[in-house]
Design a protein around this motif. Structure first.
Motif, mmCIF file in Angstrom:
data_model
loop_
_atom_site.group_PDB
_atom_site.id
_atom_site.type_symbol
_atom_site.label_atom_id
_atom_site.label_comp_id
_atom_site.label_asym_id
_atom_site.label_seq_id
_atom_site.Cartn_x
_atom_site.Cartn_y
_atom_site.Cartn_z
ATOM 1 N N GLN A 71 -1.041 -12.805 -17.864
ATOM 2 C CA GLN A 71 -1.144 -13.029 -16.291
ATOM 3 C C GLN A 71 -0.624 -11.749 -15.730
ATOM 4 O O GLN A 71 -1.170 -11.607 -14.506
ATOM 5 N N ARG A 72 0.486 -11.435 -16.323
ATOM 6 C CA ARG A 72 0.724 -10.168 -15.574
ATOM 7 C C ARG A 72 0.022 -8.995 -15.544
ATOM 8 O O ARG A 72 -0.207 -8.026 -14.672
ATOM 9 N N ARG A 73 -0.972 -8.801 -16.540
ATOM 10 C CA ARG A 73 -1.731 -7.740 -16.762
ATOM 11 C C ARG A 73 -2.822 -7.684 -16.008
ATOM 12 O O ARG A 73 -3.705 -7.056 -15.718
ATOM 13 N N GLN A 74 -3.299 -9.180 -15.726
ATOM 14 C CA GLN A 74 -4.599 -9.328 -14.670
ATOM 15 C C GLN A 74 -4.248 -9.200 -13.373
ATOM 16 O O GLN A 74 -3.213 -9.533 -12.807
ATOM 17 N N ASP A 84 7.696 -29.050 -17.276
ATOM 18 C CA ASP A 84 7.023 -28.574 -18.394
ATOM 19 C C ASP A 84 5.582 -28.041 -18.328
ATOM 20 O O ASP A 84 5.112 -27.542 -19.086
ATOM 21 N N ASP A 85 4.848 -28.504 -17.260
ATOM 22 C CA ASP A 85 3.656 -28.072 -17.304
ATOM 23 C C ASP A 85 3.382 -26.711 -16.577
ATOM 24 O O ASP A 85 2.465 -26.006 -16.482
ATOM 25 N N GLU A 86 4.570 -26.174 -16.045
ATOM 26 C CA GLU A 86 4.596 -24.675 -15.770
ATOM 27 C C GLU A 86 5.089 -23.783 -16.748
ATOM 28 O O GLU A 86 4.694 -22.726 -16.653
ATOM 29 N N ARG A 87 5.467 -24.037 -17.854
ATOM 30 C CA ARG A 87 5.798 -23.484 -18.825
ATOM 31 C C ARG A 87 4.676 -22.702 -19.486
ATOM 32 O O ARG A 87 3.627 -23.415 -19.811
ATOM 33 N N VAL A 88 4.703 -21.441 -19.898
ATOM 34 C CA VAL A 88 3.453 -20.848 -20.690
ATOM 35 C C VAL A 88 4.271 -19.790 -21.624
ATOM 36 O O VAL A 88 5.555 -19.581 -21.717
ATOM 37 N N THR A 89 3.404 -19.420 -22.716
ATOM 38 C CA THR A 89 4.120 -18.594 -23.744
ATOM 39 C C THR A 89 4.262 -17.224 -23.142
ATOM 40 O O THR A 89 3.649 -16.762 -22.141
ATOM 41 N N ARG A 90 4.879 -16.501 -24.015
ATOM 42 C CA ARG A 90 5.258 -14.959 -23.600
ATOM 43 C C ARG A 90 3.836 -14.344 -23.509
ATOM 44 O O ARG A 90 3.566 -13.468 -22.702
ATOM 45 N N GLN A 91 2.693 -14.815 -24.612
ATOM 46 C CA GLN A 91 1.684 -13.912 -24.403
ATOM 47 C C GLN A 91 0.846 -14.272 -23.347
ATOM 48 O O GLN A 91 0.211 -13.384 -22.577
ATOM 49 N N GLN A 92 0.915 -15.555 -22.881
ATOM 50 C CA GLN A 92 0.267 -16.067 -21.590
ATOM 51 C C GLN A 92 0.800 -15.339 -20.328
ATOM 52 O O GLN A 92 -0.050 -14.954 -19.571
ATOM 53 N N TYR A 93 2.233 -15.349 -20.373
ATOM 54 C CA TYR A 93 2.746 -14.708 -19.309
ATOM 55 C C TYR A 93 2.377 -13.192 -19.192
ATOM 56 O O TYR A 93 1.983 -12.583 -18.102
ATOM 57 N N ARG A 94 2.369 -12.605 -20.484
ATOM 58 C CA ARG A 94 1.912 -11.063 -20.429
ATOM 59 C C ARG A 94 0.550 -10.923 -19.978
ATOM 60 O O ARG A 94 0.337 -9.827 -19.281
#
Length: 83
Positions: free
Chosen positions: A15-18, A3-13
């Motif tokens: 992270q990928r952009r950075q 559960d602590d590793e789950r991120v929202t789609r926006q957070q994942y995007r």
């Protein structure tokens, strides 16, 4: 996946952009070539197109949802107000 590793789609995007930050700064060993700048331009262009398409789809889906809600309200009014 925990559960602590789950991120929202926006957070994942985001992270990928950075860019990945390493402990030591990386120095480019070769000067940028025209193909790498073309690839960067194409990637940026694809991202922009993806954002535009996503916003357009979201707008269409919002209209569909609003139409369905309106339709449900009309059906309930017809069912309850007709003798």
């Amino acid at each position: 996946m925990a559960d602590d590793e789950r991120v929202t789609r926006q957070q994942y995007r985001q992270q990928r952009r950075q860019p990945v930050e390493d402990d030591e700064p990386t120095q480019p060993s070769e000067p940028e070539t025209s193909s790498s700048s073309r690839q960067a331009y194409a990637a940026e262009n694809n991202r922009a197109l993806e954002e535009v398409k996503t916003k357009r789809l979201a707008r269409k889906l919002n209209w569909v949802i609003a139409g369905l809600i309106l339709g449900i309200i009309i059906v309930f009014l017809i069912l309850f107000l007709t003798p």
